[in-house]
Design a protein around this motif. Sequence first.
Motif, PDB file in Angstrom:
ATOM      1  N   THR A  18       0.850  -1.293   0.011  1.00  0.00           N
ATOM      2  CA  THR A  18       0.091  -0.113   0.109  1.00  0.00           C
ATOM      3  C   THR A  18       0.851   1.335   0.008  1.00  0.00           C
ATOM      4  OG1 THR A  18      -1.752  -0.881   1.203  1.00  0.00           O
ATOM      5  CG2 THR A  18      -1.751   1.393   1.472  1.00  0.00           C
ATOM      6  N   TYR A  19       1.808   1.141   0.896  1.00  0.00           N
ATOM      7  CA  TYR A  19       2.812   2.392   0.892  1.00  0.00           C
ATOM      8  C   TYR A  19       3.404   2.824  -0.203  1.00  0.00           C
ATOM      9  CZ  TYR A  19       6.103   5.869   2.651  1.00  0.00           C
ATOM     10  OH  TYR A  19       6.993   6.759   2.676  1.00  0.00           O
ATOM     11  N   VAL A  20       4.058   1.880  -0.958  1.00  0.00           N
ATOM     12  CA  VAL A  20       4.774   2.068  -2.092  1.00  0.00           C
ATOM     13  C   VAL A  20       3.847   2.641  -3.334  1.00  0.00           C
ATOM     14  CG1 VAL A  20       5.946   0.907  -4.057  1.00  0.00           C
ATOM     15  CG2 VAL A  20       6.591   0.442  -1.691  1.00  0.00           C
ATOM     16  N   LYS A  21       2.620   1.786  -3.253  1.00  0.00           N
ATOM     17  CA  LYS A  21       1.569   2.191  -4.179  1.00  0.00           C
ATOM     18  C   LYS A  21       1.378   3.998  -4.181  1.00  0.00           C
ATOM     19  CE  LYS A  21      -1.459  -1.643  -5.435  1.00  0.00           C
ATOM     20  NZ  LYS A  21      -2.749  -2.165  -4.981  1.00  0.00           N
ATOM     21  N   GLN A  22       1.090   4.222  -2.798  1.00  0.00           N
ATOM     22  CA  GLN A  22       0.834   5.711  -2.599  1.00  0.00           C
ATOM     23  C   GLN A  22       1.681   6.527  -2.845  1.00  0.00           C
ATOM     24  OE1 GLN A  22      -0.460   5.538   1.792  1.00  0.00           O
ATOM     25  NE2 GLN A  22      -2.404   4.726   1.219  1.00  0.00           N
ATOM     26  N   ILE A  23       2.951   6.258  -2.797  1.00  0.00           N
ATOM     27  CA  ILE A  23       4.138   7.088  -2.978  1.00  0.00           C
ATOM     28  C   ILE A  23       4.094   7.096  -4.699  1.00  0.00           C
ATOM     29  CG2 ILE A  23       6.711   7.179  -3.260  1.00  0.00           C
ATOM     30  CD1 ILE A  23       5.713   7.879  -0.602  1.00  0.00           C
ATOM     31  N   ALA A  24       3.729   6.084  -5.462  1.00  0.00           N
ATOM     32  CA  ALA A  24       3.715   6.140  -6.687  1.00  0.00           C
ATOM     33  C   ALA A  24       2.577   7.070  -7.135  1.00  0.00           C
ATOM     34  CB  ALA A  24       3.643   4.844  -7.539  1.00  0.00           C
ATOM     35  N   THR A  25       1.509   7.006  -6.697  1.00  0.00           N
ATOM     36  CA  THR A  25       0.328   7.872  -6.929  1.00  0.00           C
ATOM     37  C   THR A  25       0.646   9.083  -6.786  1.00  0.00           C
ATOM     38  OG1 THR A  25      -1.262   6.122  -6.076  1.00  0.00           O
ATOM     39  CG2 THR A  25      -2.182   8.257  -6.026  1.00  0.00           C
ATOM     40  N   VAL A  26       1.364   9.607  -5.458  1.00  0.00           N
ATOM     41  CA  VAL A  26       1.937  10.871  -5.207  1.00  0.00           C
ATOM     42  C   VAL A  26       2.532  11.513  -6.252  1.00  0.00           C
ATOM     43  CG1 VAL A  26       3.345  12.304  -3.672  1.00  0.00           C
ATOM     44  CG2 VAL A  26       1.881  10.831  -2.534  1.00  0.00           C
ATOM     45  N   ARG A  27       3.849  10.648  -6.637  1.00  0.00           N
ATOM     46  CA  ARG A  27       4.557  11.240  -7.623  1.00  0.00           C
ATOM     47  C   ARG A  27       3.609  11.475  -8.914  1.00  0.00           C
ATOM     48  NH1 ARG A  27       7.409   6.108 -10.505  1.00  0.00           N
ATOM     49  NH2 ARG A  27       5.426   5.956 -10.803  1.00  0.00           N
ATOM     50  N   ASP A  28       2.643  10.642  -9.510  1.00  0.00           N
ATOM     51  CA  ASP A  28       1.954  10.764 -10.741  1.00  0.00           C
ATOM     52  C   ASP A  28       1.064  12.158 -10.444  1.00  0.00           C
ATOM     53  OD1 ASP A  28       3.199   8.615 -11.506  1.00  0.00           O
ATOM     54  OD2 ASP A  28       1.283   7.336 -11.027  1.00  0.00           O
ATOM     55  N   MET A  29       0.575  12.341  -9.398  1.00  0.00           N
ATOM     56  CA  MET A  29      -0.074  13.330  -8.938  1.00  0.00           C
ATOM     57  C   MET A  29       0.572  14.763  -9.157  1.00  0.00           C
ATOM     58  SD  MET A  29      -3.014  12.623  -5.905  1.00  0.00           S
ATOM     59  CE  MET A  29      -1.829  12.163  -4.962  1.00  0.00           C
ATOM     60  N   ILE A  30       1.856  14.740  -8.567  1.00  0.00           N
ATOM     61  CA  ILE A  30       2.771  15.870  -8.751  1.00  0.00           C
ATOM     62  C   ILE A  30       3.022  16.395 -10.230  1.00  0.00           C
ATOM     63  CG2 ILE A  30       4.849  16.774  -8.002  1.00  0.00           C
ATOM     64  CD1 ILE A  30       4.863  15.128  -5.617  1.00  0.00           C
ATOM     65  N   ARG A  31       3.225  15.059 -10.802  1.00  0.00           N
ATOM     66  CA  ARG A  31       3.425  15.327 -12.049  1.00  0.00           C
ATOM     67  C   ARG A  31       2.101  15.998 -13.028  1.00  0.00           C
ATOM     68  NH1 ARG A  31       6.947  12.758 -15.405  1.00  0.00           N
ATOM     69  NH2 ARG A  31       8.303  13.411 -13.747  1.00  0.00           N
ATOM     70  N   GLN A  32       0.830  15.588 -12.867  1.00  0.00           N
ATOM     71  CA  GLN A  32      -0.198  16.039 -13.359  1.00  0.00           C
ATOM     72  C   GLN A  32      -0.454  17.742 -12.869  1.00  0.00           C
ATOM     73  OE1 GLN A  32      -3.729  13.659 -13.620  1.00  0.00           O
ATOM     74  NE2 GLN A  32      -2.395  11.642 -13.779  1.00  0.00           N
ATOM     75  N   LEU A  33      -0.466  17.700 -11.658  1.00  0.00           N
ATOM     76  CA  LEU A  33      -0.355  19.025 -11.256  1.00  0.00           C
ATOM     77  C   LEU A  33       0.479  19.946 -11.731  1.00  0.00           C
ATOM     78  CD1 LEU A  33      -0.763  19.220  -7.348  1.00  0.00           C
ATOM     79  CD2 LEU A  33      -2.355  19.820  -8.967  1.00  0.00           C
ATOM     80  N   SER A  34       1.776  19.789 -12.022  1.00  0.00           N
ATOM     81  CA  SER A  34       2.623  20.571 -12.630  1.00  0.00           C
ATOM     82  C   SER A  34       2.358  20.934 -14.093  1.00  0.00           C
ATOM     83  CB  SER A  34       3.822  19.915 -12.414  1.00  0.00           C
ATOM     84  OG  SER A  34       3.926  18.922 -13.561  1.00  0.00           O
ATOM     85  N   GLN A  35       1.312  20.560 -14.658  1.00  0.00           N
ATOM     86  CA  GLN A  35       1.270  21.095 -16.088  1.00  0.00           C
ATOM     87  C   GLN A  35       0.644  22.378 -15.849  1.00  0.00           C
ATOM     88  OE1 GLN A  35       1.913  18.803 -18.097  1.00  0.00           O
ATOM     89  NE2 GLN A  35       1.793  16.925 -17.068  1.00  0.00           N
TER      90      GLN A  35
END
Lengths: 239, 89
Positions: free
Chosen positions: B50-67
């Motif tokens: 769960t933890y590693v998945k959440q970190i991956a989700t966070v990484r992907d969200m930051i990428r999307q937010l940064s547009q």
Amino acid sequence: MNVDASPLTKSARYRNSADRTAVSCQLPTEGKSDNVLLARLRQGDEGAFAELVTHHHSALIRMAMGHVANREVAEEVVQETWMAVITGLDRFEGRSSLRTWIFGILIHKAKDRGVREKRHVTFSSFEGASDEVGDPSRFHQSGKWVGHWALPPQPWDDQTPEKILASQQAVNAINRAIESLPGTLKNVLILRDVEGVEAKEACEILKITETNLYVRLHRARERVRQAVEVYLAGQQPAL
Amino acid sequence: MAQEERDQVVAEITCHEVAQWASAYLEEHVGDERKRQIAVHLAMCAGCETYVKQIATVRDMIRQLSQVEDVPSNMGRLRQAFVDRLNRP
Ligand SMILES: [Zn+2]
């Protein structure tokens, strides 16, 4: 003169869920395309310059904010950075990528300004901070299961990035978490996760080792993860 | 797998260590042996998975937010400085 100013007619904004399908312009800033861009810049191509500024400005502002007191000062630092880029274009030797060079200038100027504002005390005290990821009390402190989860994270279930980001509240929580990161962590997060700079180049810009880069990157992501966790917990209907 | 054997494998690397290595693991910046330990641990530990998945989700969200595209308030001055560069003697 190039009069195409289209990138500048758009106002700055965080894209909301409705138009997130649009992907920002992928400005070629690396490798051979770097040479093309550099040639255009040296020829005085205003469109190329406007694209370059538009593409990097928000990341530069956010990074500067990690070192100086407020947005106003950050704007000044970024302005100085662009001026240095303009005056340095002819001297730039291309030994690093254009982006590495620009971010290097920014970090130098932002740190310098931060030190003059005497904010460096905050950062040096942070450098000595513990290596703990998140809250150590979430792990067993002793016994057979020492180091294993005492309070494991609750799954976010079917929460995809898209679903979470559809909430403005979540977007705000994430942005606040990023804004409140100390400069050393923010730099890494902005370069890797926001700008998508490769690890090697990010290390070059920040003058740190790759191991150090991942330690910082992870601490930064963990803080954002905690912010999302808190946000999602607040969304749960009361039992 | 017997419970005892299972405990031993999970204990090879602690959850705390897996959590600390999560980003390096996601970005493939871990040695082969460490990678194997983490992969085995993740296969058996729901908390870490769960933890590693959440970190991956966070990484992907930051990428999307940064547009985000942002333009300096003084873009006009910057453009002028850029144009003037060529007109300098
Ligand atoms: Zn675990």
